[in-house]
Design a protein around this motif. Structure first.
Motif, PDB file in Angstrom:
ATOM      1  N   ALA A   1     -17.820   7.556 -43.585  1.00 48.77           N
ATOM      2  CA  ALA A   1     -17.366   8.960 -43.581  1.00 48.77           C
ATOM      3  C   ALA A   1     -15.863   9.073 -43.334  1.00 48.77           C
ATOM      4  O   ALA A   1     -15.406   9.912 -42.555  1.00 48.77           O
ATOM      5  CB  ALA A   1     -18.141   9.779 -42.554  1.00 48.77           C
ATOM      6  N   VAL A   2     -15.074   8.206 -44.006  1.00 48.05           N
ATOM      7  CA  VAL A   2     -13.623   8.338 -43.928  1.00 48.05           C
ATOM      8  C   VAL A   2     -13.204   9.644 -44.591  1.00 48.05           C
ATOM      9  O   VAL A   2     -13.995  10.299 -45.284  1.00 48.05           O
ATOM     10  CB  VAL A   2     -12.921   7.139 -44.598  1.00 48.05           C
ATOM     11  CG1 VAL A   2     -13.298   5.831 -43.907  1.00 48.05           C
ATOM     12  CG2 VAL A   2     -13.243   7.073 -46.086  1.00 48.05           C
ATOM     13  N   ASP A   3     -11.966  10.033 -44.392  1.00 50.80           N
ATOM     14  CA  ASP A   3     -11.499  11.291 -44.961  1.00 50.80           C
ATOM     15  C   ASP A   3     -11.363  11.219 -46.484  1.00 50.80           C
ATOM     16  O   ASP A   3     -11.633  12.189 -47.187  1.00 50.80           O
ATOM     17  CB  ASP A   3     -10.142  11.669 -44.354  1.00 50.80           C
ATOM     18  CG  ASP A   3     -10.227  11.857 -42.853  1.00 50.80           C
ATOM     19  OD1 ASP A   3     -11.141  12.582 -42.399  1.00 50.80           O
ATOM     20  OD2 ASP A   3      -9.411  11.267 -42.133  1.00 50.80           O
ATOM     21  N   VAL A   4     -10.941  10.051 -46.974  1.00 55.80           N
ATOM     22  CA  VAL A   4     -10.608   9.924 -48.389  1.00 55.80           C
ATOM     23  C   VAL A   4     -10.572   8.449 -48.749  1.00 55.80           C
ATOM     24  O   VAL A   4     -10.323   7.599 -47.885  1.00 55.80           O
ATOM     25  CB  VAL A   4      -9.240  10.597 -48.650  1.00 55.80           C
ATOM     26  CG1 VAL A   4      -8.122   9.906 -47.890  1.00 55.80           C
ATOM     27  CG2 VAL A   4      -8.917  10.661 -50.134  1.00 55.80           C
TER      28      VAL A   4
ATOM     29  N   LEU B   1      -3.604   6.904 -41.912  1.00 57.97           N
ATOM     30  CA  LEU B   1      -3.545   5.492 -42.258  1.00 57.97           C
ATOM     31  C   LEU B   1      -4.498   5.219 -43.410  1.00 57.97           C
ATOM     32  O   LEU B   1      -5.623   5.744 -43.448  1.00 57.97           O
ATOM     33  CB  LEU B   1      -3.945   4.616 -41.069  1.00 57.97           C
ATOM     34  CG  LEU B   1      -3.039   4.655 -39.842  1.00 57.97           C
ATOM     35  CD1 LEU B   1      -3.599   3.737 -38.760  1.00 57.97           C
ATOM     36  CD2 LEU B   1      -1.614   4.248 -40.200  1.00 57.97           C
ATOM     37  N   GLY B   2      -4.070   4.376 -44.342  1.00 54.41           N
ATOM     38  CA  GLY B   2      -4.939   3.895 -45.405  1.00 54.41           C
ATOM     39  C   GLY B   2      -5.217   2.419 -45.158  1.00 54.41           C
ATOM     40  O   GLY B   2      -4.294   1.607 -45.143  1.00 54.41           O
ATOM     41  N   ILE B   3      -6.478   2.072 -44.964  1.00 55.24           N
ATOM     42  CA  ILE B   3      -6.879   0.716 -44.608  1.00 55.24           C
ATOM     43  C   ILE B   3      -7.703   0.122 -45.750  1.00 55.24           C
ATOM     44  O   ILE B   3      -8.582   0.803 -46.312  1.00 55.24           O
ATOM     45  CB  ILE B   3      -7.722   0.707 -43.311  1.00 55.24           C
ATOM     46  CG1 ILE B   3      -6.980   1.451 -42.187  1.00 55.24           C
ATOM     47  CG2 ILE B   3      -8.079  -0.708 -42.900  1.00 55.24           C
ATOM     48  CD1 ILE B   3      -5.754   0.760 -41.678  1.00 55.24           C
TER      49      ILE B   3
ATOM     50  N   ALA C   1       0.472   9.319 -45.954  1.00 58.71           N
ATOM     51  CA  ALA C   1      -0.330   8.181 -45.498  1.00 58.71           C
ATOM     52  C   ALA C   1       0.459   6.895 -45.616  1.00 58.71           C
ATOM     53  O   ALA C   1       1.143   6.654 -46.622  1.00 58.71           O
ATOM     54  CB  ALA C   1      -1.622   8.075 -46.306  1.00 58.71           C
ATOM     55  N   TRP C   2       0.346   6.080 -44.582  1.00 54.59           N
ATOM     56  CA  TRP C   2       0.895   4.729 -44.595  1.00 54.59           C
ATOM     57  C   TRP C   2      -0.232   3.788 -44.984  1.00 54.59           C
ATOM     58  O   TRP C   2      -1.281   3.738 -44.328  1.00 54.59           O
ATOM     59  CB  TRP C   2       1.447   4.384 -43.206  1.00 54.59           C
ATOM     60  CG  TRP C   2       2.000   3.000 -43.070  1.00 54.59           C
ATOM     61  CD1 TRP C   2       2.490   2.184 -44.062  1.00 54.59           C
ATOM     62  CD2 TRP C   2       2.159   2.267 -41.854  1.00 54.59           C
ATOM     63  NE1 TRP C   2       2.921   0.991 -43.545  1.00 54.59           N
ATOM     64  CE2 TRP C   2       2.736   1.023 -42.187  1.00 54.59           C
ATOM     65  CE3 TRP C   2       1.855   2.561 -40.523  1.00 54.59           C
ATOM     66  CZ2 TRP C   2       3.008   0.054 -41.217  1.00 54.59           C
ATOM     67  CZ3 TRP C   2       2.129   1.602 -39.558  1.00 54.59           C
ATOM     68  CH2 TRP C   2       2.713   0.359 -39.905  1.00 54.59           C
ATOM     69  N   LEU C   3      -0.036   3.053 -46.084  1.00 51.94           N
ATOM     70  CA  LEU C   3      -1.025   2.100 -46.559  1.00 51.94           C
ATOM     71  C   LEU C   3      -0.815   0.769 -45.845  1.00 51.94           C
ATOM     72  O   LEU C   3       0.261   0.175 -45.931  1.00 51.94           O
ATOM     73  CB  LEU C   3      -0.901   1.920 -48.076  1.00 51.94           C
ATOM     74  CG  LEU C   3      -0.968   3.223 -48.888  1.00 51.94           C
ATOM     75  CD1 LEU C   3      -0.737   2.939 -50.367  1.00 51.94           C
ATOM     76  CD2 LEU C   3      -2.292   3.930 -48.669  1.00 51.94           C
TER      77      LEU C   3
ATOM     78  N   LEU D   1      -5.157  10.618 -35.915  1.00 54.40           N
ATOM     79  CA  LEU D   1      -4.716  10.348 -37.277  1.00 54.40           C
ATOM     80  C   LEU D   1      -5.887  10.454 -38.243  1.00 54.40           C
ATOM     81  O   LEU D   1      -7.036  10.205 -37.884  1.00 54.40           O
ATOM     82  CB  LEU D   1      -4.106   8.947 -37.382  1.00 54.40           C
ATOM     83  CG  LEU D   1      -2.871   8.660 -36.531  1.00 54.40           C
ATOM     84  CD1 LEU D   1      -2.448   7.210 -36.702  1.00 54.40           C
ATOM     85  CD2 LEU D   1      -1.723   9.596 -36.912  1.00 54.40           C
ATOM     86  N   GLY D   2      -5.589  10.774 -39.494  1.00 57.67           N
ATOM     87  CA  GLY D   2      -6.587  10.703 -40.538  1.00 57.67           C
ATOM     88  C   GLY D   2      -6.814   9.259 -40.944  1.00 57.67           C
ATOM     89  O   GLY D   2      -5.966   8.387 -40.706  1.00 57.67           O
ATOM     90  N   ILE D   3      -7.940   9.000 -41.599  1.00 49.07           N
ATOM     91  CA  ILE D   3      -8.266   7.632 -41.993  1.00 49.07           C
ATOM     92  C   ILE D   3      -8.748   7.630 -43.439  1.00 49.07           C
ATOM     93  O   ILE D   3      -9.635   8.402 -43.824  1.00 49.07           O
ATOM     94  CB  ILE D   3      -9.335   7.011 -41.059  1.00 49.07           C
ATOM     95  CG1 ILE D   3      -9.692   5.588 -41.483  1.00 49.07           C
ATOM     96  CG2 ILE D   3     -10.567   7.893 -40.955  1.00 49.07           C
ATOM     97  CD1 ILE D   3      -8.596   4.589 -41.290  1.00 49.07           C
ATOM     98  N   GLY D   4      -8.135   6.759 -44.231  1.00 47.66           N
ATOM     99  CA  GLY D   4      -8.524   6.598 -45.625  1.00 47.66           C
ATOM    100  C   GLY D   4      -8.776   5.141 -45.946  1.00 47.66           C
ATOM    101  O   GLY D   4      -8.381   4.243 -45.197  1.00 47.66           O
ATOM    102  N   GLY D   5      -9.443   4.901 -47.067  1.00 51.16           N
ATOM    103  CA  GLY D   5      -9.717   3.548 -47.524  1.00 51.16           C
ATOM    104  C   GLY D   5      -9.140   3.309 -48.902  1.00 51.16           C
ATOM    105  O   GLY D   5      -8.956   4.246 -49.683  1.00 51.16           O
TER     106      GLY D   5
END
Length: 262
Positions: A225-228, A185-187, A157-159, A205-209
């Motif tokens: 409902a993000v992935d992680v 991506l981590g947002i 993941a790219w933060l 792409l996956g999406i994280g917070g």
């Protein structure tokens, strides 16, 4: 189900990146644990967030300015007498569990990347048999891309900081990630919304917070409902994901969340 990550081992519950934090995290029903890695002067992989020692230890100066023998004599603040851990020691804590690692490769002072650290991290994970249980992350896209040239972890993941997102635009960030072969991506939670989640997922792409520490931010992130997502309060996140209407803060070692250090 949205996966919950104990950020630095639950940094608002226990001293961050400490043995206490990690061992307590093993007792939580979270799917992942997050921590940060810097090199010592003699090439050991040290688990600590900042590039310098001052905030979290009784030492001063850059982490990479001391050999491990010197670093190992320092005490982590708030622990009584615990020292920093090496990557191998953190792996040993979590290897017997089902929890996955979320390893952030840090840069040195001035955000200058450490030469060779992506290769070294990947080799250590491979040697420990944990590469397929680890997500590699960094705020620096070239660092994640460099790690992927030395192996394929479970995820990567790219933060993305809010400033970068504002400057490059979401489509620009997505394009850079896909070109580099990044899968997620981590947002930051304050700029996450349904449109961002939908666009990232539409791009494959996956999406994280990240920075999901207060109850409102955790609720919002779960609703999206993000992935992680990573949180300094995994206890609150677990209660909310399990459907409890309200949560208390009696388990926190702080009365209110401290300022985030990304």
């Amino acid at each position: 189900m949205t996966q919950i990550v104990s950020h630095r081992g639950g940094a608002l519950l226990w001293p961050e990146n400490s043995r206490t934090a990690f061992e307590n995290t093993t007792r939580l029903a979270v799917e992942q644990v997050e921590f940060d890695v810097h090199p010592s002067r003699d090439g050991k992989l040290v688990v600590i967030h900042d590039a310098t020692l001052d905030r979290t230890t009784n030492g001063t100066g850059p982490v990479a300015g001391l050999d491990w023998a010197e670093l190992s004599r320092l005490v982590l603040k708030g622990t009584g007498n615990e020292r920093m851990l090496l990557l191998d020691e953190v792996i040993a804590i979590f290897k017997p569990t089902s929890q996955r690692l979320r390893l952030e490769i840090k840069a040195g002072p001035g955000r200058v990347p450490y030469p060779g650290i992506p290769r070294q991290v990947m080799a250590a994970l491979q040697c420990a048999g944990m590469l397929d249980r680890t997500t590699i992350t960094s705020f620096q896209l070239p660092t994640v891309a460099a790690a992927l040239r030395h192996g394929r972890p479970w995820n990567d993941a790219w933060l993305v900081t809010p400033d970068l997102l504002a400057d490059a635009g979401l489509l620009g960030v997505i394009g850079l990630a896909k070109t580099a072969g990044i899968r997620m991506l981590g947002i930051r939670s304050n700029v996450l919304d349904a449109s961002v989640v939908a666009q990232v997922r539409a791009a494959g792409l996956g999406i994280g917070g990240w920075a999901c520490n207060e109850e409102a931010a955790i609720r919002k992130t779960l609703d999206l409902a993000v992935d992680v997502f990573t949180t300094d309060r995994p206890d609150i996140a677990l209660q909310l994901r399990d459907g409890q209407d309200s949560v208390g803060s009696s388990t926190s070692r702080n009365q209110s969340p401290t300022t985030l250090i990304a």
